[in-house]
Each structure stands twice: as structure tokens, then as C-alpha cells.
Design an enzyme around this catalytic site. Structure first.
Site, PDB file in Angstrom:
ATOM      1  N   LYS A 141       0.855  -1.194   0.000  1.00 57.85           N
ATOM      2  CA  LYS A 141       0.000   0.000   0.000  1.00 57.85           C
ATOM      3  C   LYS A 141       0.877   1.224   0.000  1.00 57.85           C
ATOM      4  O   LYS A 141       1.774   1.364   0.841  1.00 57.85           O
ATOM      5  CB  LYS A 141      -0.898   0.017   1.252  1.00 57.85           C
ATOM      6  CG  LYS A 141      -1.895   1.172   1.269  1.00 57.85           C
ATOM      7  CD  LYS A 141      -3.068   0.862   0.375  1.00 57.85           C
ATOM      8  CE  LYS A 141      -3.956   2.074   0.152  1.00 57.85           C
ATOM      9  NZ  LYS A 141      -3.429   2.999  -0.874  1.00 57.85           N
ATOM     10  N   GLN A 186       7.068   3.850   4.070  1.00 58.24           N
ATOM     11  CA  GLN A 186       5.659   3.439   4.048  1.00 58.24           C
ATOM     12  C   GLN A 186       5.442   2.148   4.833  1.00 58.24           C
ATOM     13  O   GLN A 186       4.396   1.962   5.460  1.00 58.24           O
ATOM     14  CB  GLN A 186       5.209   3.253   2.604  1.00 58.24           C
ATOM     15  CG  GLN A 186       3.696   3.246   2.422  1.00 58.24           C
ATOM     16  CD  GLN A 186       3.116   4.644   2.464  1.00 58.24           C
ATOM     17  OE1 GLN A 186       3.603   5.565   1.813  1.00 58.24           O
ATOM     18  NE2 GLN A 186       2.057   4.828   3.233  1.00 58.24           N
ATOM     19  N   LYS A 200       5.179   3.240   8.468  1.00 62.04           N
ATOM     20  CA  LYS A 200       4.005   4.096   8.631  1.00 62.04           C
ATOM     21  C   LYS A 200       2.738   3.255   8.630  1.00 62.04           C
ATOM     22  O   LYS A 200       1.870   3.415   9.499  1.00 62.04           O
ATOM     23  CB  LYS A 200       3.956   5.131   7.500  1.00 62.04           C
ATOM     24  CG  LYS A 200       2.772   6.086   7.580  1.00 62.04           C
ATOM     25  CD  LYS A 200       2.642   6.938   6.335  1.00 62.04           C
ATOM     26  CE  LYS A 200       3.870   7.764   6.060  1.00 62.04           C
ATOM     27  NZ  LYS A 200       3.678   8.673   4.896  1.00 62.04           N
ATOM     28  N   LYS A 223       5.556   1.862  -3.053  1.00 64.88           N
ATOM     29  CA  LYS A 223       5.488   3.200  -3.635  1.00 64.88           C
ATOM     30  C   LYS A 223       5.778   3.094  -5.130  1.00 64.88           C
ATOM     31  O   LYS A 223       6.478   2.171  -5.572  1.00 64.88           O
ATOM     32  CB  LYS A 223       6.517   4.133  -2.983  1.00 64.88           C
ATOM     33  CG  LYS A 223       6.149   5.609  -3.038  1.00 64.88           C
ATOM     34  CD  LYS A 223       5.034   5.958  -2.050  1.00 64.88           C
ATOM     35  CE  LYS A 223       4.727   7.443  -2.053  1.00 64.88           C
ATOM     36  NZ  LYS A 223       3.727   7.792  -1.023  1.00 64.88           N
ATOM     37  N   GLY A 269      -2.830   8.124  -4.533  1.00 60.24           N
ATOM     38  CA  GLY A 269      -2.220   9.328  -5.088  1.00 60.24           C
ATOM     39  C   GLY A 269      -1.026   9.789  -4.275  1.00 60.24           C
ATOM     40  O   GLY A 269      -0.756   9.303  -3.186  1.00 60.24           O
ATOM     41  N   ASP A 270      -0.304  10.736  -4.822  1.00 58.06           N
ATOM     42  CA  ASP A 270       0.833  11.382  -4.162  1.00 58.06           C
ATOM     43  C   ASP A 270       1.057  12.665  -4.955  1.00 58.06           C
ATOM     44  O   ASP A 270       0.147  13.139  -5.663  1.00 58.06           O
ATOM     45  CB  ASP A 270       2.069  10.464  -4.172  1.00 58.06           C
ATOM     46  CG  ASP A 270       3.173  10.927  -3.222  1.00 58.06           C
ATOM     47  OD1 ASP A 270       3.100  10.617  -2.028  1.00 58.06           O
ATOM     48  OD2 ASP A 270       4.109  11.626  -3.673  1.00 58.06           O
ATOM     49  N   THR A 277      -4.577  13.381   5.543  1.00 57.58           N
ATOM     50  CA  THR A 277      -3.175  13.583   5.907  1.00 57.58           C
ATOM     51  C   THR A 277      -2.994  14.866   6.706  1.00 57.58           C
ATOM     52  O   THR A 277      -2.332  14.891   7.751  1.00 57.58           O
ATOM     53  CB  THR A 277      -2.277  13.600   4.658  1.00 57.58           C
ATOM     54  OG1 THR A 277      -2.507  12.418   3.887  1.00 57.58           O
ATOM     55  CG2 THR A 277      -0.813  13.675   5.039  1.00 57.58           C
ATOM     56  N   ASN A 285      -2.791  19.577  -1.295  1.00 56.14           N
ATOM     57  CA  ASN A 285      -3.817  18.921  -0.503  1.00 56.14           C
ATOM     58  C   ASN A 285      -3.470  18.864   0.987  1.00 56.14           C
ATOM     59  O   ASN A 285      -4.276  19.237   1.848  1.00 56.14           O
ATOM     60  CB  ASN A 285      -4.010  17.511  -1.076  1.00 56.14           C
ATOM     61  CG  ASN A 285      -4.975  16.664  -0.279  1.00 56.14           C
ATOM     62  OD1 ASN A 285      -4.605  16.085   0.730  1.00 56.14           O
ATOM     63  ND2 ASN A 285      -6.207  16.594  -0.732  1.00 56.14           N
ATOM     64  N   SER A 322      -6.954   5.729   3.673  1.00 54.25           N
ATOM     65  CA  SER A 322      -6.972   4.837   2.506  1.00 54.25           C
ATOM     66  C   SER A 322      -7.343   3.425   2.934  1.00 54.25           C
ATOM     67  O   SER A 322      -8.085   2.718   2.241  1.00 54.25           O
ATOM     68  CB  SER A 322      -5.595   4.821   1.825  1.00 54.25           C
ATOM     69  OG  SER A 322      -5.388   5.992   1.070  1.00 54.25           O
TER      70      SER A 322
END
Length: 465
Positions: free
Chosen positions: A108, A129, A132, A144, A183-184, A227, A258, A397
Site C-alpha cells: 500500500k 511506508q 508508517k 510506492k 495518489g501522491d 493527511t 492537498n 486509505s
């Protein structure tokens, strides 16, 4: 508090036959295997040094060579992405997906479309990630991906053609129970829509293979806000350990996308005052505060017109625009780096503290360089590292994935309450773990050890795979 350097000293007491500790041996191996990847090496060094107390206490991690295994991605994909622009010219970009670790759940992590994207950056992001996602309490591994494609200045039709070409290859490797991108930077609702449409067309299935979807076709309420909201929730929890709160706090925020937008919104809701935003061209300083009306202007400017933050200074009175500058010399009590990696240097950190900053909560991934982190810890300010403070995005997410699997929607209030509870849990886990290992108040040590132990134990349970 204990600095990352001090946390390593106990592990160095146990030397191997070559005079090096296990962590030093593992770091040396990573450096040798990954030359010319500075971002990835920086992330690995920060994590491995901070988990030294756990490595020293639990011999099983050395016996099972967990550090060597956890720093090596399970799979790395790199592929050609050909597409045509509006003039009919053929363009070629490079696509990536780093599937780093699936010990506790499907891979993820986001997709980033930006000219700076390379394997080092994606490996650093994927590695971060892993820990996290572990902290969120949800069953998600780490990954990623992205491309060196730049959506800025491209028409919707060009972005669609690129996304369709990108997904034509990526769809072979992802799935709702395998790898779930999101997204990123450079990948927002428009891009997620084009990517999802191509996946559905090729696989002939409507499934939760991407998160960050629009509400009317499988998205979740609060996901865009998550976030930024999470970073402020984490800051509020840190302040509470000292009997304080966000109320009345002057806050600097970097970025204007964002994460930054919803960081400002939640600061306002909790009684603070955000006074800055920035983009790659410069920073705006609004001593009167970025209220709801001004924030609505920023959202329209950035999300719809895709303009520059300098226009804010032209729109509102009493605003100073600082060209080619960041916000870290603006006096504040709380700072929220929400733009990109390594945006806060050691000198910036010293300036923040000199000007009265007592808290840093990271909305971006690894926005503070190693020197800045040492400055925070040496001065005993409240410092929430990105893998903990900005975990709200991936946590939401995960909540979107849960809703998709049940074919149902939760209300805004339900999702926000779940998000707030997850951020409280992440804070408590990091705080208590740091205390357990003799580093009370050091959220770097606490977050890294808590995230590491969950993944490492799962890897041991599942055998040598």
C-alpha cells in the site's frame, strides 16, 4: 529525550568479529548494494540507528538477519510508458512500482508523477511506508511507485493518455488483495480516475484496486483531508503530554497542495492560526491568519486554476510574499512541513527554535534532514516524524479499502472519528514504546521501533520468504 545518535550507542557495545555492531554491518551492506541512492540511504540510516535499543534487546532479529531482509524490497518494477501529446508527437517516460514489504498486508502506497522521480526516491518512500502503515494498526504492507512524467502544463487529454499507458503495464502487478496504489505528488483525483478507468477496462472488474477515488465511484469521505487533519491531530496529542493544546498557537505551514490546505483547515478548527503557505516559487506570510475565506481562495487557486501562491498576496491585504523562500524564518510556535523531502535544514531548525517554535509535526515524507532532526531532539521540542504524524492519509486509505470490501459507505462523522482514534493510537504507541526503551519523549525512536517490531515479528513468523 535521547537523540538518534545516542540511541545507537548501546548497540555498538556488542561488536562482531570484524569489530562492527550488527546495525553497522547492515548499514554497510545497504550502502554497498545501493550506491548513488542518497534518499534511500538517508531513510535506512535514520530508521536503523533509531531502532538500536530493540535490536540490542531482542537477539532474534540478528539471528534471523531481519535488517538485511527488511531493507531489501520484495519486488521492484521498472517499465516504459509511451504516449502521444496533443500535437501527435510520441513521448516516452519511465514507470516504477517498488513493492517493498507485504508481511502484514497487501502493498500500500502512493503513485508520484514528478520529473524528480527515480528509484532512490521511490525506495525511500516505500521503505518509510512499511513502518508508517504498520503504525496505523491496519493490515497494510508498504510500497510506492510513479513516473518521471510531469502533469504540469499538460492537457486533460494528454494526462489521460499517459495514465492509460501507465496502467496498461501496472495492472499486471496490482490488485485489491495484492497491491493497492493511491495518489501522491502529481497524482490527484483526475489521475486516479483515469488510472482506475483503464484498470477496469483491462481487467473487467470493479474493485478497490486504487484509493483516493471520487465519492460517487468508491471513494471515502475525509480521504482528501486525512493527511493534513492527521498531522494536526498528532500535534494536539503531543501538546497534551505537556498540558497544552493547539488553541491560540501561531503555526507555519509549508506547501499549498492537498496536505497543506487541510492542515490549515484543522488548525483553524482547533483554535490555532496558520500564517503561511508556499510553493516552489516562494512563501506567503499572512500575519492575520489564513481563515476559511482565504483558504477557499487557495483551494480554487491550486486545485482548479493550478496557479502560483504569489497570487494570494495580490488578493488579500497585509500579506507579504517572499520569493524563493521557505516559511521557517517566520516566528511561530508550531511548524507543519507539508511540501517535500529535506525541506527543513539544520539551519532552518535552529531558526525555528530561536523564534519560539515548540513543536514540529511533519505532513510531508522526511521533510526534515538529519541535522534538523538532531536539532529538534537536542532542544527537546515536540517532534512528530512523518511516518507517525502524516499516517492519517494512508490510514484513511485503509478505511476506504474496508468500505470497498463491504460495498458500503461510512458517514463523514464515522470516518473522521475513526481517523482521530487511529492518530491517538499511533501517538500512544510511539510515546509508550519510546518510554519502554528508555527514550521517553523521542517519537523518532518510538515510532520506528513500534513500526519495526510488528513487521519484523510477522516476517519471522512467516519464514524465510
Amino acid at each position: 529525550m535521547t537523540t538518534a545518535t545516542e540511541a545507537l550507542q548501546s548497540a555498538r557495545a556488542s561488536k562482531g568479529a570484524n569489530g562492527m555492531s550488527y546495525i553497522e554491518q547492515a548499514l554497510q551492506s545497504v550502502v554497498q548494494r545501493n550506491p548513488n541512492e542518497p534518499e534511500f540511504l538517508q531513510a535506512v540510516k535514520e530508521v536503523l540507528e533509531s531502532i538500536a535499543p530493540a535490536i540490542e534487546r531482542h537477539r532474534k532479529y540478528q539471528d534471523q538477519r531481519i535488517l538485511e531482509r527488511i531493507t531489501e524490497p520484495e519486488r521492484m518494477l521498472m517499465f516504459r510508458v509511451p504516449w502521444t501529446d496533443d500535437q501527435g508527437n510520441i513521448r516516452v517516460n519511465r514507470g516504477f512500482r517498488v513493492e517493498f514489504n507485504s508481511a502484514i498486508g497487501p502493498y500500500k502506497g502512493g503513485l508520484r508523477f514528478h520529473p524528480s522521480v527515480n528509484l532512490s526516491i521511490l525506495k525511500f518512500l516505500g521503505f518509510e511506508q512499511v513502518f508508517k502503515n504498520s503504525l496505523t494498526t491496519l493490515s497494510m504492507g508498504g510500497g510506492k511507485g510513479g513516473s518521471d512524467f510531469d502533469p504540469k502544463g499538460k492537457s486533460d487529454a494528454e494526462v489521460m493518455r499517459f495514465c492509460q499507458s501507465f496502467m496498461t503495464e501496472l495492472q499486471r502487478h496490482i490488485g485489491a488483495a495484492t497491491d493497492v496504489p493511491a495518489g501522491d505528488i502529481g497524482v490527484g483525483g483526475r489521475e486516479i480516475g483515469f488510472l482506475f478507468g483503464q484498470y477496469k477496462r483491462l481487467r473487467n472488474e470493479f474493485t478497490g484496486v486504487l484509493t483516493g477515488k471520487a465519492l460517487n465511484w468508491g471513494g471515502s469521505l475525509i480521504r482528501p483531508e486525512a493527511t493534513g487533519y492527521g498531522a494536526v491531530y498528532f500535534a494536539e496529542e503531543m501538546l497534551a503530554t505537556r498540558g497544552d493544546s493547539m488553541k491560540g498557537k501561531i503555526c507555519t505551514v509549508s506547501g499549498s497542495g492537498n496536505v497543506a490546505q487541510y492542515t490549515v483547515e484543522k488548525i483553524n478548527q482547533l483554535g490555532g492560526k496558520a500564517v503561511s503557505l508556499s510553493d516552489s516559487n516562494g512563501t506567503i506570510y499572512d500575519p492575520n491568519g489564513i481563515d476559511a475565506e482565504k483558504l477557499a481562495f487557495v483551494m480554487e487557486l491550486k486545485n482548479i486554476r493550478r496557479g502560483r501562491i504569489s497570487e494570494y498576496a495580490k488578493q488579500f491585504k497585509g500579506v507579504e510574499y517572499r520569493e524563493n523562500a521557505n516559511p521557517w524564518n517566520i516566528p511561530c510556535q508550531c511548524a507543519f512541513p507539508s511540501a517535500t523531502q529535506n525541506e527543513v535544514s539544520g539551519a532552518d531548525a535552529r531558526t525555528l527554535i530561536k523564534n519560539g517554535c515548540i513543536l514540529v509535526s511533519e505532513g510531508a515524507n522526511m521533510p526534515s534532514d538529519p541535522q534538523a532532526i538532531d536539532v529538534y531532539l537536542e532542544n527537546k521540542i515536540l517532534y512528530g516524524p512523518g511516518k507517525a504524524a502524516n499516517a492519517g492519509g494512508v490510514a484513511c486509505s485503509g478505511l476506504e479499502m474496508a468500505q470497498n470490501s463491504q460495498f458500503m459507505y461510512w458517514t463523514r462523522e464515522e470516518v473522521d472519528a475513526k481517523l482521530h482514534n487511529i492518530m491517538r493510537t499511533i501517538h500512544a504507541n510511539a510515546f509508550n514504546t519510546a518510554k519502554e526503551y528508555g527514550c521517553e519523549g523521542n517519537y523518532v525512536v518510538g515510532a520506528n521501533i513500534a513500526g519495526f517490531v510488528k513487521v519484523a515479528d510477522a516476517m519471522i513468523d512467516q519464514g524465510l520468504v
